[in-house]
Motif scaffolding. Structure first.
Motif, PDB file in Angstrom:
ATOM      1  N   ARG A  65       0.842  -1.196   0.000  1.00 49.64           N
ATOM      2  CA  ARG A  65       0.000   0.000   0.000  1.00 49.64           C
ATOM      3  C   ARG A  65       0.878   1.248   0.000  1.00 49.64           C
ATOM      4  O   ARG A  65       1.911   1.292   0.671  1.00 49.64           O
ATOM      5  CB  ARG A  65      -0.908   0.020   1.224  1.00 49.64           C
ATOM      6  CG  ARG A  65      -1.878  -1.146   1.306  1.00 49.64           C
ATOM      7  CD  ARG A  65      -2.714  -1.090   2.568  1.00 49.64           C
ATOM      8  NE  ARG A  65      -1.863  -0.985   3.751  1.00 49.64           N
ATOM      9  CZ  ARG A  65      -2.273  -0.610   4.953  1.00 49.64           C
ATOM     10  NH1 ARG A  65      -3.539  -0.283   5.151  1.00 49.64           N
ATOM     11  NH2 ARG A  65      -1.443  -0.556   5.962  1.00 49.64           N
ATOM     12  N   CYS A  68      -0.444   7.983   1.180  1.00 48.19           N
ATOM     13  CA  CYS A  68      -0.864   9.171   0.437  1.00 48.19           C
ATOM     14  C   CYS A  68      -1.398  10.242   1.373  1.00 48.19           C
ATOM     15  O   CYS A  68      -1.736   9.982   2.519  1.00 48.19           O
ATOM     16  CB  CYS A  68      -1.947   8.808  -0.577  1.00 48.19           C
ATOM     17  SG  CYS A  68      -1.392   7.721  -1.884  1.00 48.19           S
ATOM     18  N   GLN A  70      -4.146  13.709   1.217  1.00 45.91           N
ATOM     19  CA  GLN A  70      -5.120  14.535   0.498  1.00 45.91           C
ATOM     20  C   GLN A  70      -4.933  15.938   1.049  1.00 45.91           C
ATOM     21  O   GLN A  70      -5.065  16.157   2.262  1.00 45.91           O
ATOM     22  CB  GLN A  70      -6.542  14.044   0.759  1.00 45.91           C
ATOM     23  CG  GLN A  70      -7.599  14.749  -0.057  1.00 45.91           C
ATOM     24  CD  GLN A  70      -7.888  14.045  -1.364  1.00 45.91           C
ATOM     25  OE1 GLN A  70      -7.898  12.829  -1.411  1.00 45.91           O
ATOM     26  NE2 GLN A  70      -8.122  14.803  -2.410  1.00 45.91           N
ATOM     27  N   VAL A  81      -4.660  14.379  -4.255  1.00 51.88           N
ATOM     28  CA  VAL A  81      -3.999  13.212  -3.696  1.00 51.88           C
ATOM     29  C   VAL A  81      -2.524  13.423  -4.002  1.00 51.88           C
ATOM     30  O   VAL A  81      -2.134  13.640  -5.152  1.00 51.88           O
ATOM     31  CB  VAL A  81      -4.506  11.898  -4.330  1.00 51.88           C
ATOM     32  CG1 VAL A  81      -3.678  10.720  -3.831  1.00 51.88           C
ATOM     33  CG2 VAL A  81      -5.976  11.695  -4.022  1.00 51.88           C
ATOM     34  N   PHE A 159      -3.684   8.731   4.258  1.00 54.23           N
ATOM     35  CA  PHE A 159      -4.374   7.454   4.072  1.00 54.23           C
ATOM     36  C   PHE A 159      -3.491   6.476   3.286  1.00 54.23           C
ATOM     37  O   PHE A 159      -2.508   6.872   2.657  1.00 54.23           O
ATOM     38  CB  PHE A 159      -5.723   7.648   3.369  1.00 54.23           C
ATOM     39  CG  PHE A 159      -5.618   8.155   1.947  1.00 54.23           C
ATOM     40  CD1 PHE A 159      -5.652   7.270   0.877  1.00 54.23           C
ATOM     41  CD2 PHE A 159      -5.503   9.511   1.685  1.00 54.23           C
ATOM     42  CE1 PHE A 159      -5.555   7.721  -0.433  1.00 54.23           C
ATOM     43  CE2 PHE A 159      -5.403   9.980   0.379  1.00 54.23           C
ATOM     44  CZ  PHE A 159      -5.431   9.088  -0.684  1.00 54.23           C
ATOM     45  N   TRP A 160      -3.853   5.210   3.361  1.00 56.33           N
ATOM     46  CA  TRP A 160      -3.162   4.140   2.642  1.00 56.33           C
ATOM     47  C   TRP A 160      -4.042   3.666   1.500  1.00 56.33           C
ATOM     48  O   TRP A 160      -5.251   3.561   1.651  1.00 56.33           O
ATOM     49  CB  TRP A 160      -2.888   2.959   3.571  1.00 56.33           C
ATOM     50  CG  TRP A 160      -1.929   3.265   4.662  1.00 56.33           C
ATOM     51  CD1 TRP A 160      -2.247   3.678   5.928  1.00 56.33           C
ATOM     52  CD2 TRP A 160      -0.512   3.199   4.604  1.00 56.33           C
ATOM     53  NE1 TRP A 160      -1.097   3.860   6.656  1.00 56.33           N
ATOM     54  CE2 TRP A 160      -0.014   3.576   5.866  1.00 56.33           C
ATOM     55  CE3 TRP A 160       0.400   2.855   3.607  1.00 56.33           C
ATOM     56  CZ2 TRP A 160       1.335   3.617   6.158  1.00 56.33           C
ATOM     57  CZ3 TRP A 160       1.747   2.893   3.894  1.00 56.33           C
ATOM     58  CH2 TRP A 160       2.206   3.276   5.159  1.00 56.33           C
ATOM     59  N   THR A 161      -3.420   3.346   0.370  1.00 52.74           N
ATOM     60  CA  THR A 161      -4.158   2.778  -0.752  1.00 52.74           C
ATOM     61  C   THR A 161      -3.285   1.744  -1.452  1.00 52.74           C
ATOM     62  O   THR A 161      -2.057   1.932  -1.528  1.00 52.74           O
ATOM     63  CB  THR A 161      -4.613   3.878  -1.742  1.00 52.74           C
ATOM     64  OG1 THR A 161      -5.479   3.307  -2.715  1.00 52.74           O
ATOM     65  CG2 THR A 161      -3.436   4.535  -2.439  1.00 52.74           C
ATOM     66  N   PRO A 162      -3.878   0.651  -1.941  1.00 52.51           N
ATOM     67  CA  PRO A 162      -3.073  -0.317  -2.681  1.00 52.51           C
ATOM     68  C   PRO A 162      -2.360   0.363  -3.857  1.00 52.51           C
ATOM     69  O   PRO A 162      -2.975   1.180  -4.565  1.00 52.51           O
ATOM     70  CB  PRO A 162      -4.097  -1.341  -3.169  1.00 52.51           C
ATOM     71  CG  PRO A 162      -5.228  -1.241  -2.187  1.00 52.51           C
ATOM     72  CD  PRO A 162      -5.279   0.219  -1.815  1.00 52.51           C
ATOM     73  N   ASP A 165      -4.129   0.333  -7.143  1.00 53.40           N
ATOM     74  CA  ASP A 165      -5.245   1.283  -7.248  1.00 53.40           C
ATOM     75  C   ASP A 165      -4.742   2.695  -7.533  1.00 53.40           C
ATOM     76  O   ASP A 165      -5.341   3.432  -8.320  1.00 53.40           O
ATOM     77  CB  ASP A 165      -6.071   1.289  -5.962  1.00 53.40           C
ATOM     78  CG  ASP A 165      -6.835  -0.011  -5.739  1.00 53.40           C
ATOM     79  OD1 ASP A 165      -6.832  -0.888  -6.644  1.00 53.40           O
ATOM     80  OD2 ASP A 165      -7.429  -0.164  -4.656  1.00 53.40           O
ATOM     81  N   LEU A 166      -3.640   3.065  -6.895  1.00 55.64           N
ATOM     82  CA  LEU A 166      -3.046   4.380  -7.139  1.00 55.64           C
ATOM     83  C   LEU A 166      -2.541   4.473  -8.573  1.00 55.64           C
ATOM     84  O   LEU A 166      -2.758   5.481  -9.261  1.00 55.64           O
ATOM     85  CB  LEU A 166      -1.909   4.633  -6.139  1.00 55.64           C
ATOM     86  CG  LEU A 166      -1.210   5.985  -6.226  1.00 55.64           C
ATOM     87  CD1 LEU A 166      -2.194   7.139  -6.044  1.00 55.64           C
ATOM     88  CD2 LEU A 166      -0.094   6.058  -5.187  1.00 55.64           C
ATOM     89  N   ALA A 169      -5.432   4.973 -10.804  1.00 60.29           N
ATOM     90  CA  ALA A 169      -5.962   6.331 -10.662  1.00 60.29           C
ATOM     91  C   ALA A 169      -5.113   7.352 -11.409  1.00 60.29           C
ATOM     92  O   ALA A 169      -5.629   8.322 -11.965  1.00 60.29           O
ATOM     93  CB  ALA A 169      -6.067   6.698  -9.184  1.00 60.29           C
TER      94      ALA A 169
END
Length: 193
Positions: A65, A68, A70, A81, A159-162, A165-166, A169
């Motif tokens: 992950r 990130c 915002q 982001v 925040f964390w995101t896989p 997915d980033l 995006a």
């Protein structure tokens, strides 16, 4: 041209005038310059935004992950982001040290492994600002110390995101901040994420 690449070059500056300088990190000046091989030509003006540069950190945890942020950016009237990042505002400071400091101050993490992804010019037609992008692994929580978040930073959300997915995006235009896009695409191209 035998090999593709940028090269140092400097054209003669006839005069330079400060448009705005107030002691903050960024200043604006107007330079009048000439093409080197045309000394009798009328000078032409270029605005130059002075900026010391910035370091940006793409940090991944053990689950793949990305860390990130915002954050609101007034000039664009957008909440972007982004990645932990900060200005190289201490003269002579190594950009890697800036990256480490910003990861700690903004996100309260440190990393045991650092890889320099690339350094790029932000917008060379108007500024000498350089972005130094780093990839960090081996994350562990740490205190930001006596650093206090203010202004827009006080409202930012971490925040964390896989990573996948980033990456998606970035590719489909939902994440448009240039440094995060460059870091994500470079990390993927190099097989780091």
């Amino acid at each position: 041209m035998s090999e593709i690449g940028d090269r140092p070059e400097s054209w003669p500056v006839v005069s330079s005038v400060d448009v705005h300088r107030d002691g903050w990190v960024v200043a604006l000046r107007a330079d009048d310059l000439r093409r080197p091989e045309h000394p009798d030509e009328e000078p032409f003006r270029r605005l130059v935004m002075e900026h010391p540069g910035a370091s940006i950190v793409l940090a991944l945890d053990e689950q793949g992950r990305a860390l990130c942020i915002q954050q609101y950016r007034h000039p664009a009237q957008m909440s972007f982001v982004e990645l932990p990042a900060g200005i190289c505002d201490v003269p002579g400071e190594d950009p890697l040290e800036v990256a480490k400091r910003e990861l700690r101050e903004e996100a309260e993490f440190e990393a045991s492994s650092w890889t320099h992804l690339l350094s790029v010019w932000a917008s060379p037609g108007i500024t000498g600002e350089r972005h130094h992008l780093y990839f960090a692994r081996g994350l562990s929580p740490v205190s930001r110390g006596d650093f206090a978040l203010e202004h827009e930073e006080a409202e930012m959300v971490t925040f964390w995101t896989p990573f996948d997915d980033l990456y998606a995006a970035v590719l489909d235009g939902r994440v448009t901040d240039a440094p995060i896009a460059l870091a994500v695409l470079t990390a993927r191209a190099r097989g780091l994420a």
